[in-house]
Each structure stands twice: as structure tokens, then as C-alpha cells.
Write a protein that holds these residues in place. Sequence first.
Motif, PDB file in Angstrom:
ATOM      1  N   LYS A   1       0.824  -1.212   0.000  1.00 23.54           N
ATOM      2  CA  LYS A   1       0.000   0.000   0.000  1.00 23.54           C
ATOM      3  C   LYS A   1       0.858   1.262   0.000  1.00 23.54           C
ATOM      4  O   LYS A   1       0.504   2.260  -0.603  1.00 23.54           O
ATOM      5  CB  LYS A   1      -0.907   0.033   1.233  1.00 23.54           C
ATOM      6  N   ASN A   2       1.996   1.194   0.711  1.00 21.62           N
ATOM      7  CA  ASN A   2       2.892   2.346   0.796  1.00 21.62           C
ATOM      8  C   ASN A   2       3.808   2.476  -0.417  1.00 21.62           C
ATOM      9  O   ASN A   2       4.588   3.412  -0.500  1.00 21.62           O
ATOM     10  CB  ASN A   2       3.740   2.269   2.072  1.00 21.62           C
ATOM     11  N   GLY A   3       3.727   1.510  -1.336  1.00 18.32           N
ATOM     12  CA  GLY A   3       4.544   1.564  -2.538  1.00 18.32           C
ATOM     13  C   GLY A   3       5.943   1.010  -2.367  1.00 18.32           C
ATOM     14  O   GLY A   3       6.790   1.194  -3.240  1.00 18.32           O
ATOM     15  N   ASN A   4       6.206   0.324  -1.264  1.00 10.01           N
ATOM     16  CA  ASN A   4       7.537  -0.220  -1.020  1.00 10.01           C
ATOM     17  C   ASN A   4       7.656  -1.708  -1.332  1.00 10.01           C
ATOM     18  O   ASN A   4       8.699  -2.302  -1.111  1.00 10.01           O
ATOM     19  CB  ASN A   4       7.958   0.016   0.434  1.00 10.01           C
ATOM     20  N   LEU A   5       6.589  -2.304  -1.834  1.00  7.74           N
ATOM     21  CA  LEU A   5       6.612  -3.712  -2.190  1.00  7.74           C
ATOM     22  C   LEU A   5       5.900  -3.888  -3.520  1.00  7.74           C
ATOM     23  O   LEU A   5       4.861  -3.275  -3.761  1.00  7.74           O
ATOM     24  CB  LEU A   5       5.916  -4.560  -1.120  1.00  7.74           C
ATOM     25  N   GLU A   6       6.482  -4.721  -4.364  1.00 10.30           N
ATOM     26  CA  GLU A   6       5.861  -5.047  -5.644  1.00 10.30           C
ATOM     27  C   GLU A   6       5.862  -6.563  -5.779  1.00 10.30           C
ATOM     28  O   GLU A   6       6.898  -7.205  -5.615  1.00 10.30           O
ATOM     29  CB  GLU A   6       6.684  -4.411  -6.764  1.00 10.30           C
ATOM     30  N   TRP A   7       4.679  -7.112  -6.037  1.00  9.16           N
ATOM     31  CA  TRP A   7       4.590  -8.557  -6.246  1.00  9.16           C
ATOM     32  C   TRP A   7       5.204  -8.885  -7.597  1.00  9.16           C
ATOM     33  O   TRP A   7       4.947  -8.205  -8.584  1.00  9.16           O
ATOM     34  CB  TRP A   7       3.143  -9.028  -6.187  1.00  9.16           C
ATOM     35  N   LEU A   8       5.993  -9.958  -7.654  1.00 12.71           N
ATOM     36  CA  LEU A   8       6.656 -10.347  -8.893  1.00 12.71           C
ATOM     37  C   LEU A   8       5.931 -11.473  -9.615  1.00 12.71           C
ATOM     38  O   LEU A   8       6.286 -11.811 -10.743  1.00 12.71           O
ATOM     39  CB  LEU A   8       8.107 -10.767  -8.603  1.00 12.71           C
ATOM     40  N   ASP A   9       4.910 -12.045  -8.987  1.00 15.80           N
ATOM     41  CA  ASP A   9       4.123 -13.091  -9.624  1.00 15.80           C
ATOM     42  C   ASP A   9       2.666 -12.970  -9.192  1.00 15.80           C
ATOM     43  O   ASP A   9       2.348 -12.339  -8.191  1.00 15.80           O
ATOM     44  CB  ASP A   9       4.691 -14.479  -9.299  1.00 15.80           C
TER      45      ASP A   9
END
Length: 132
Positions: free
Chosen positions: A39-47
Motif C-alpha cells: 500500500k505504501n509503494g515499497n513492495l511489488e509482487w513479482l508473480d
Amino acid sequence: PAARAPFAPTPLLRPRLLNPRPGKLPLESIQVVLEELRKNGNLEWLDKNKTSFLIMWKRPEEWGKLIYQWVSKNGLTNSVFTLYELASGDDTENEEFHGLDEATLLRALQALQQEHKAEIITLDDGRGVKFF
């Protein structure tokens, strides 16, 4: 009165176990933390199954802002740079974004592109970026 050590343990300061099995965090708790980072933009799912992810120290927009500040501060708008020059060049050696991996650098430049401050371009020897 007797002198007390400033950090002497007291009943109120003793750590309490949140989980009876030390070292094991419940899956639900991990999911809450990961979702908050997303939500904070510090994580991106790769799959799509959400089993692999990228955790970023700074959001791409934050990296983009730092890069654009450097460009503006040095009067380099309307200039073209290779990705290598930005991440590894002598001119950026003292900048926080120096040494940034290419994937994160591209995310930062894409954020700037969305703000119409940059355009990612293809050069003979790879990718580059023009700043506006």
C-alpha cells in the motif's frame, strides 16, 4: 537514594513474547506486513500467486524525485543520459541514487516519464533517458 543504572530492567520494560514459538511469525501477520508495504509503494509482487516480491527501500517516485533534483540542480534538463551514466557515472558518484540497480532505476524513470519530466529512449548501446 541509591543510584540506579539508567537502563536497569524493570517489570514494565521486560520484553513480552507475542508468539509462544520464538522466531515464528504467523502467516496472517506476515501477510498484513506485506500488504502494508504494498500500500505504501515499497513492495511489488513479482508473480500473480504472490509468492515472490520485491521490497524497495524507497518508492520509485522517491528515487525519481532524487534523480530529477540532481538533473535540475546541475542544469541538465534537455540532456540525454545512458542508464549506466546515471547509476554508475562519475558525475553521480556522490548522489544517493549512484549504484542503483537497473530495474529500480527504470522504475524511477518510468515514474518521471508519467510526470512528463523524462522520456526513456532506446540508444545504440542500450537504454537512455532524456530529461525535460
